[in-house]
Design an enzyme around this catalytic site. Sequence first.
Site, PDB file in Angstrom:
ATOM      1  N   LYS A   1       0.864  -1.187   0.000  1.00 52.58           N
ATOM      2  CA  LYS A   1       0.000   0.000   0.000  1.00 52.58           C
ATOM      3  C   LYS A   1       0.898   1.234   0.000  1.00 52.58           C
ATOM      4  O   LYS A   1       1.893   1.286   0.749  1.00 52.58           O
ATOM      5  CB  LYS A   1      -0.865  -0.044   1.265  1.00 52.58           C
ATOM      6  CG  LYS A   1      -1.893   1.071   1.399  1.00 52.58           C
ATOM      7  CD  LYS A   1      -2.785   0.807   2.618  1.00 52.58           C
ATOM      8  CE  LYS A   1      -3.898   1.822   2.786  1.00 52.58           C
ATOM      9  NZ  LYS A   1      -4.833   1.449   3.862  1.00 52.58           N
TER      10      LYS A   1
ATOM     11  N   SER B   1      -9.623   1.541   2.670  1.00 51.99           N
ATOM     12  CA  SER B   1      -8.737   2.340   1.845  1.00 51.99           C
ATOM     13  C   SER B   1      -7.693   1.512   1.103  1.00 51.99           C
ATOM     14  O   SER B   1      -7.101   1.992   0.141  1.00 51.99           O
ATOM     15  CB  SER B   1      -8.032   3.387   2.727  1.00 51.99           C
ATOM     16  OG  SER B   1      -7.224   2.769   3.705  1.00 51.99           O
TER      17      SER B   1
ATOM     18  N   SER C   1     -10.026  -0.612   6.914  1.00 53.58           N
ATOM     19  CA  SER C   1      -9.382  -0.445   5.600  1.00 53.58           C
ATOM     20  C   SER C   1      -8.724  -1.694   5.036  1.00 53.58           C
ATOM     21  O   SER C   1      -8.450  -1.762   3.843  1.00 53.58           O
ATOM     22  CB  SER C   1      -8.323   0.652   5.679  1.00 53.58           C
ATOM     23  OG  SER C   1      -8.942   1.903   5.676  1.00 53.58           O
TER      24      SER C   1
END
Length: 733
Positions: free
Chosen positions: A338, A412, A436
């Site tokens: 990420k 996310s 997330s």
Amino acid sequence: MTKMANTSPNGTMLSFDAKPYAFSFPLEHTALLIIDMQRDFLLTKGFGEIQGGNLEAVQASIAPTKKLLEACRAAGMTVFHTREGHKSDLSDCPSSKLIRQEAAPGNTQHKLVIGDKGELGRLLTRGEYGHDIIDELKPIPGEVVIDKPGKGSFWNTTILHQLKARAITHLIVSGVTTECCFATTIREANDRGFECCGIEEATSGYNDACFKKSTLDMIHWSQGLFGYIGSLQPLLDALSPLSSKGPVANSTPPQTPPTFDGDLTISALQRAYKRGLSPVTVVEAIYEKIEAYKKTDPAVWIHLQPREAALDAARKLASTYPNRNALPPLYGVPFSVKDSIDIAGLPTTTACPPLAHVPSTSAPVYDKVIAEGALFIGKANLDQLATGLVGCRSPYGIPHSVYHKDYISGGSSSGSTVSVGANLVSFSLATDTAGSGRVPAGFNGIVGYKPTRGTISFRGITPACLSLDCIALSTKTVSDARTLWQILEGHDSLDPYAKPEMGFERHINSIGPQSRTFKFGIPPPEALTICSPPARRMFNETISRLQAIGGVLTPIDWSPFQKAGQLLYDGTFVSERLASLPDDFLEKNRSALHPVTAQLMDAVVARKSSAVDAYRDLQVQALYTRQAEKVFAYSASSVDVVVVPTTPTHWRIDEVLADPIKKNSILGEFTHCGNVLDLCGVAVPAGTYPVKELSGKEGDEGVLPFSVTFLGGSRLDAEVLEVARRFEEGVKV
Ligand code: TIU
């Protein structure tokens, strides 16, 4: 001799003759534990010569232990080694151990004590030559070495935690010395719930003529007071049919390497690399897929490693590890990261260009997987500032669910979970503050595991809400999540939010006798009314499935979970999202922010929350946390896991764009409480349903994934992963 191999819900069961009766063990849940086969105990001029003198007696177990180790490795069994010794300042050596023997009246034997310089280095001191394991039994990558300050293996070590992390319930024990560390370890292990079998020829001591028989007899006396004692040959016979699971005879790469079947689960890659697959082949295959998938979804990556760089890394790995019987656990396993997690030399954008920076050091999570042989492929898209559960808040585009182009990927950790769900990489390093990691895993049909906060280092990561942030692991299976967790967890003294090292842990098989049952709670019907009809139906099916695999539905107090969830966005905690940014950040960068992020941040500022408000929230957080602890307590009236739908529904991208904040907040209904209450949780795929069941439009084609999350108390990760594994197995059938 009894020899048996059959399969049970716990995998392959083996059995061999032992005292007081046959020892039966599930191969996948059994570890070989080799105690203290160190130079200090086995070679001349070591600590053992001072302790007991008779080296010939103690050396008798070396050759049988080597045979045992080779057979266990060949069967693919988990292997643990221990080493007895102390820190060089001896701060972990109690005086009872240091000076009692030396203080004996008329002492002629103990002229040197622990820490004194002998010919193999300082006696029983970590880092010294004599402290290490003898060459014949040298551990290979993937085997665990436990440094213990005691005679037993459990005092002041993480061994219980590490065994539980690997779902081990049975131990085959060997090593030195029979009367001391071997016997103490078996007794300690028995108290913690392990079934142990000591192997007669593979243990020895300095005084076998007097002590060995009695010591072993005491272990199995009275129909198995502490455990079992068996002989080596019957065990070797029981293991021999399984030898294909382990090392291959010829350890160098074959002339015609096997082809790659496309299975990117970590466990499948481990097997394939052992058979001689080259990581170069895997990299070539996945770059083809990545290029093709860009046409399906161009919004997955923020940075993709150039193909040549990934191929170079693969070639380098192959030359660093020429022996395919001794590969590190993540050898050649491709992964994404990420883009809020630092990698030295690459920009970290957090999908927020004004915050982009190029770090000079990498986050420890990244370094750890690289050190175990993993192959970095690229940095994945995310909701800006890791704020959002939708995947629709990034200047780098909106990824969609791997199941359907009109439906959201979730966020996310959007790019992370799509890269795994689309089979472009094996796993992704992501984060989870309000859900997330769990929510987008649910929307892409993969596993999203959020361990207990503070057990994996969060250093080197752009915070979303620092006191609640947590690493999340996006994987294809629960067992892959577990493999990564074992590699990544560990106290990081430089992370201010790191939990202290391990303390008390529950016994083995705490989820029911022999792991056959467990207790679970669910939200009450009124809390589930928020769910879409297919989510409600699938959740009911999940409950039946859990009951079918031994789950006992047990009433719980849901209120702390619900109230803690509300605290996250309705309370002051959201203000912490501004605390990690410079004071003038919003003013200076509003125009460069995603409009929804800017709107959210402005709303936080407009609330004008006071310090008094924040303290009130902290106080109720403490109260709810205590109430949730009761739900998961070590008692008869509590539950092992709370099971929730990962999300109440699955939105279309256009629905989120039309109503971005409300739609986002609904998705967090069952995830928000996780970090507020210091829980761990794992989202697991739980089947699919027709799109038309959700949309109500007969013409809609395709299916969408349903996901459930298993929530557990702080540091009950091993228990939660075990229930999740059984559920995953059940779904496969
Ligand atoms: N003294 C003795 O026999 N043994 C030890 O001190 N350690 C182990 O047994 N490993």
